[in-house]
Design an enzyme around this catalytic site. Structure first.
Site, PDB file in Angstrom:
ATOM      1  N   SER A 121       0.829  -1.201   0.000  1.00 41.76           N
ATOM      2  CA  SER A 121       0.000   0.000   0.000  1.00 41.76           C
ATOM      3  C   SER A 121       0.869   1.259   0.000  1.00 41.76           C
ATOM      4  O   SER A 121       1.607   1.512  -0.947  1.00 41.76           O
ATOM      5  CB  SER A 121      -0.968  -0.062   1.180  1.00 41.76           C
ATOM      6  OG  SER A 121      -1.983   0.898   1.059  1.00 41.76           O
ATOM      7  N   HIS A 173      -7.369  -6.127   1.046  1.00 43.26           N
ATOM      8  CA  HIS A 173      -6.181  -5.319   1.305  1.00 43.26           C
ATOM      9  C   HIS A 173      -5.412  -5.777   2.539  1.00 43.26           C
ATOM     10  O   HIS A 173      -4.406  -5.174   2.897  1.00 43.26           O
ATOM     11  CB  HIS A 173      -6.629  -3.860   1.502  1.00 43.26           C
ATOM     12  CG  HIS A 173      -5.548  -2.841   1.323  1.00 43.26           C
ATOM     13  ND1 HIS A 173      -4.948  -2.590   0.105  1.00 43.26           N
ATOM     14  CD2 HIS A 173      -4.954  -1.990   2.218  1.00 43.26           C
ATOM     15  CE1 HIS A 173      -4.043  -1.634   0.248  1.00 43.26           C
ATOM     16  NE2 HIS A 173      -4.026  -1.263   1.516  1.00 43.26           N
ATOM     17  N   ASP A 221     -10.253  -5.631  -3.051  1.00 39.00           N
ATOM     18  CA  ASP A 221      -9.656  -4.574  -2.238  1.00 39.00           C
ATOM     19  C   ASP A 221     -10.564  -3.345  -2.256  1.00 39.00           C
ATOM     20  O   ASP A 221     -10.856  -2.798  -3.323  1.00 39.00           O
ATOM     21  CB  ASP A 221      -8.279  -4.228  -2.811  1.00 39.00           C
ATOM     22  CG  ASP A 221      -7.448  -3.356  -1.895  1.00 39.00           C
ATOM     23  OD1 ASP A 221      -8.007  -2.444  -1.270  1.00 39.00           O
ATOM     24  OD2 ASP A 221      -6.224  -3.584  -1.836  1.00 39.00           O
TER      25      ASP A 221
END
Length: 277
Positions: free
Chosen positions: A147, A256, A223
């Site tokens: 991320s 995620h 996600d």
């Protein structure tokens, strides 16, 4: 350097350490896994950069990287994601800025410029400490992250392609200068001129001529940040135009979380190890 903890794992050692960092002006904590092969001499180093709200502990506790790192004989270093502590400017309650959200850049705007120097910390100060204190072969380095940390890994590798032999990412923020959860942070850290943001935006760096031989990205299709924050198709388009070999794996049904990261962690370590050797 202070040793916070050490534990045996997969024939190697998982440690947590703390030191007074000059770049950030505060104590910084980081994790290092040293594989058993290091008993015979220096081994390659793989840097893992974590995402928003994380510390060194998230990947250490949930990333499931140690067996693969031991199998391939690589050190894994996991820094923190920001400076922390009393006197460090922060926005309490804003998980996208300040503590836990350093974005791997050197802030230029007051009051953040004094402490938020994560770029210098990760690329200069911490590598020097690792070279001094651990059996690390810094002629063989790879970098990856998740991320916000994926964003950091991409921008650092593109900036220092001569230093890193591998680069990969889990669900990276592909274009942080335009993403809703990173653009406000860029404005506060770097000022209002978008031109100043380009050095910390992977797609902009590629557009501006930076290159890295090949990149691996894994992204979950479930996600919740995919459409607004991550947008891997922007990286894909930039790499295609620049002739950079990008392997983009869209993983059906994955989100995620570290359930996703841990599932494909061994693939990323194997990818890095093949290039570090």
């Amino acid at each position: 350097m202070e040793t916070v903890s050490k534990a045996r794992a997969h024939g190697g050692t998982q440690g947590v350490y703390k030191h007074d960092a000059q770049t950030t002006g505060c104590p910084m904590t980081f994790a290092v896994f040293v594989p058993p092969q290091a008993e015979k001499g220096p081994v390659p180093v793989l840097w893992y950069l974590s995402g928003l709200t994380c510390t060194h502990a998230n990947v250490m506790d949930k990333g499931e990287y140690r067996k693969a790192a031991a199998d391939h004989g690589v050190i894994v270093v996991a820094p923190d994601t920001s400076p922390r502590g009393p006197g460090i400017p922060d926005e309490e309650g804003n998980w996208q800025f300040g503590s836990g959200a350093g974005f791997y850049l050197d802030a230029t705007e007051a009051p953040y410029a004094k402490n938020y120097k994560m770029w210098s910390y990760v690329t200069e100060e911490l590598p020097a400490l690792i070279a001094q204190e651990f059996p690390a072969d810094l002629s063989r380095q790879g970098i990856f992250g998740h991320s916000m940390g994926g964003h950091g890994a991409l921008t650092i590798a593109l900036t220092y392609p001569e230093r890193f032999k591998s680069c990969s990412a889990f669900a990276p923020i592909a274009q942080p200068s335009t993403a809703g959860w990173s653009k406000p942070a860029f404005e506060k850290y770097l000022g209002s001129d978008p031109a100043a943001w380009r050095a910390h935006d992977a797609t902009a760096l590629i557009e501006d001529g930076k290159r890295f031989p090949e990149i691996l990205v894994d992204q979950g299709t479930a996600d919740s940040f995919l459409q607004d924050g991550l947008r891997p198709w922007l990286l894909e388009e930039a790499c295609k135009k620049a002739g950079i070999a990008l392997t983009l794996n869209m993983r059906e049904g994955y989100d995620h979380s570290y359930y996703f990261i841990s599932t494909f962690m061994a693939d990323h370590i194997a990818w890095a190890a093949a290039r570090l050797k």
